[in-house]
Design a protein around this motif. Structure first.
Motif, PDB file in Angstrom:
ATOM      1  N   CYS A  64      15.136  23.776  43.872  1.00  0.00           N
ATOM      2  CA  CYS A  64      15.409  24.190  45.164  1.00  0.00           C
ATOM      3  C   CYS A  64      15.631  25.641  45.192  1.00  0.00           C
ATOM      4  O   CYS A  64      15.371  26.358  46.327  1.00  0.00           O
ATOM      5  N   GLY A  65      15.699  26.443  44.085  1.00  0.00           N
ATOM      6  CA  GLY A  65      15.676  27.882  44.116  1.00  0.00           C
ATOM      7  C   GLY A  65      14.466  28.350  44.272  1.00  0.00           C
ATOM      8  O   GLY A  65      14.386  29.404  45.162  1.00  0.00           O
ATOM      9  N   GLN A  66      13.419  27.898  43.789  1.00  0.00           N
ATOM     10  CA  GLN A  66      12.139  28.284  43.855  1.00  0.00           C
ATOM     11  C   GLN A  66      11.777  27.956  45.426  1.00  0.00           C
ATOM     12  O   GLN A  66      11.087  28.739  46.057  1.00  0.00           O
ATOM     13  N   VAL A  67      12.065  26.636  46.039  1.00  0.00           N
ATOM     14  CA  VAL A  67      11.694  26.412  47.285  1.00  0.00           C
ATOM     15  C   VAL A  67      12.362  27.544  48.261  1.00  0.00           C
ATOM     16  O   VAL A  67      11.807  27.884  49.320  1.00  0.00           O
ATOM     17  N   ALA A  68      13.651  27.930  47.835  1.00  0.00           N
ATOM     18  CA  ALA A  68      14.123  28.958  48.899  1.00  0.00           C
ATOM     19  C   ALA A  68      13.508  30.488  48.746  1.00  0.00           C
ATOM     20  O   ALA A  68      13.486  30.728  49.911  1.00  0.00           O
ATOM     21  N   ALA A  69      13.106  30.830  47.551  1.00  0.00           N
ATOM     22  CA  ALA A  69      12.410  31.945  47.444  1.00  0.00           C
ATOM     23  C   ALA A  69      11.206  32.077  48.336  1.00  0.00           C
ATOM     24  O   ALA A  69      10.809  32.789  48.859  1.00  0.00           O
ATOM     25  N   LEU A  70      10.407  30.826  48.315  1.00  0.00           N
ATOM     26  CA  LEU A  70       9.180  30.777  49.014  1.00  0.00           C
ATOM     27  C   LEU A  70       9.271  30.489  50.445  1.00  0.00           C
ATOM     28  O   LEU A  70       8.671  31.263  51.276  1.00  0.00           O
ATOM     29  N   ALA A  71      10.232  29.864  50.851  1.00  0.00           N
ATOM     30  CA  ALA A  71      10.661  29.761  52.283  1.00  0.00           C
ATOM     31  C   ALA A  71      10.979  31.217  52.944  1.00  0.00           C
ATOM     32  O   ALA A  71      10.455  31.302  53.817  1.00  0.00           O
ATOM     33  N   LEU A  72      11.608  31.894  52.171  1.00  0.00           N
ATOM     34  CA  LEU A  72      12.128  33.349  52.565  1.00  0.00           C
ATOM     35  C   LEU A  72      10.661  34.188  52.562  1.00  0.00           C
ATOM     36  O   LEU A  72      10.670  35.062  53.644  1.00  0.00           O
ATOM     37  N   ALA A  73      10.029  34.039  51.593  1.00  0.00           N
ATOM     38  CA  ALA A  73       8.500  34.794  51.631  1.00  0.00           C
ATOM     39  C   ALA A  73       7.898  34.410  52.887  1.00  0.00           C
ATOM     40  O   ALA A  73       7.172  35.305  53.407  1.00  0.00           O
ATOM     41  N   ASP A  74       7.502  33.171  53.082  1.00  0.00           N
ATOM     42  CA  ASP A  74       6.571  32.664  53.959  1.00  0.00           C
ATOM     43  C   ASP A  74       7.354  32.834  55.471  1.00  0.00           C
ATOM     44  O   ASP A  74       6.415  33.284  56.336  1.00  0.00           O
TER      45      ASP A  74
END
Length: 227
Positions: A64-74
Motif C-alpha cells: 500500500c505504501g508503494q501504491v500511495a507513492a505511485l498514485a501521487l506521482a501519477d
C-alpha cells in the motif's frame, strides 16, 4: 516593552521558510516530495510506508505504501506544485500544504484513501478521511495498520522506520528492466545493456520498480529513454 514581547512571539511563530516552494516534484513516498532539492513533508497527513503491506478487500496483501507513492506521482504528472510551508520538523524537512494548480494534494491523498489524517498534529483532514472511509476508498477497502503504529512496531524491533530500499534486478525471474523516476518526475525504463542501465538504482521508497517486459513498463506509464 509589551509590544516588543508580542513582536518576538510573532517572529518565533513564523515558519522558517515563509516563501512557497514552486517547481516540479519528485515523489519520495506517499507523503513526502522533493521540490528543487528541498525535502517536503505533506502537512496533516500520514501515508503508509514503502515497505508496508495492507490487505485489500479480498484479504490479499499488497504494498500500500508503494501504491500511495505511485498514485501521487501519477496524479501530479508533469504539473508544477506550489508548497506553502507551515513549519520545519525534527528531521529538517519543510512541512507544507502542496497544491497542483489550485488542488490541495494533501487533501487529495486522504480523500483517495492513500493516506490518513495525521491527528497528532492537526485535524485539518479528518472530515476528508471520514468520507474516504465511508466510501471505502484506497486502504479503507480492506484492512491496514496505521502508518504511525507500523513505524513504532518497526522501531521496537530495531528496524529503521523509513529505510532507503534499493531493489536489485531479479535475473532468475527475468524481471530486470529498471523503472526509474527522474528528478523531474518522468518515469523512464532502462533495458539491460542500455547506456544508463548499470548506474540506475531502483528505490522502492520513491515508487520505482522493476518490470519483466517492455510492454508491462509501457502499460504502467513508463517510457523508453530519449536519444
Amino acid at each position: 516593552m509589551r509590544s516588543r514581547s508580542w513582536l518576538l512571539v510573532l517572529l518565533l511563530a513564523t515558519p522558517a521558510h515563509a516563501e512557497p516552494f514552486v517547481g516540479r516534484a519528485s515523489i519520495v513516498d506517499g507523503d513526502t516530495l522533493d521540490v528543487r532539492g528541498t525535502r517536503i513533508r505533506l502537512h496533516g497527513i500520514d501515508a503508509p510506508e514503502s515497505a508496508q503491506l495492507c490487505k485489500d478487500a479480498a484479504g490479499k496483501d499488497y504494498r500500500c505504501g508503494q501504491v500511495a507513492a505511485l498514485a501521487l506521482a501519477d496524479h501530479i504528472g508533469k504539473r508544477l506544485v506550489t508548497c506553502d510551508p507551515r513549519e520545519t520538523d525534527r528531521y529538517g524537512r519543510v512541512v507544507a500544504v502542496c497544491r497542483a494548480d489550485t488542488e490541495d494534494l494533501n487533501a487529495w491523498m486522504v480523500g483517495q484513501g492513500h493516506a490518513v489524517a495525521y491527528r497528532r498534529y492537526t485535524e485539518d483532514y479528518v472530515n476528508t478521511e471520514l468520507t474516504a472511509k465511508a466510501l471505502r476508498h484506497g486502504i479503507w477497502a480492506g484492512t491496514f495498520q496505521d502508518p504511525s503504529e507500523w513505524r513504532r512496531a518497526k522501531r521496537a524491533g530495531g528496524e529503521r522506520s523509513r529505510p532507503e530500499t534499493v531493489t536489485p534486478p531479479n535475473k532468475a525471474s527475468g524481471c530486470n528492466i529498471k523503472g526509474n523516476i527522474s528528478a523531474g518526475g518522468e518515469r523512464i525504463y532502462h533495458l539491460p545493456g542500455s547506456r544508463d542501465y548499470e548506474r540506475t538504482r531502483i528505490n522502492d521508497r520513491a515508487g520505482e520498480r522493476l518490470f519483466c517486459s517492455e510492454d508491462e513498463a509501457k502499460a504502467a506509464g513508463w517510457r523508453a529513454p530519449r536519444g
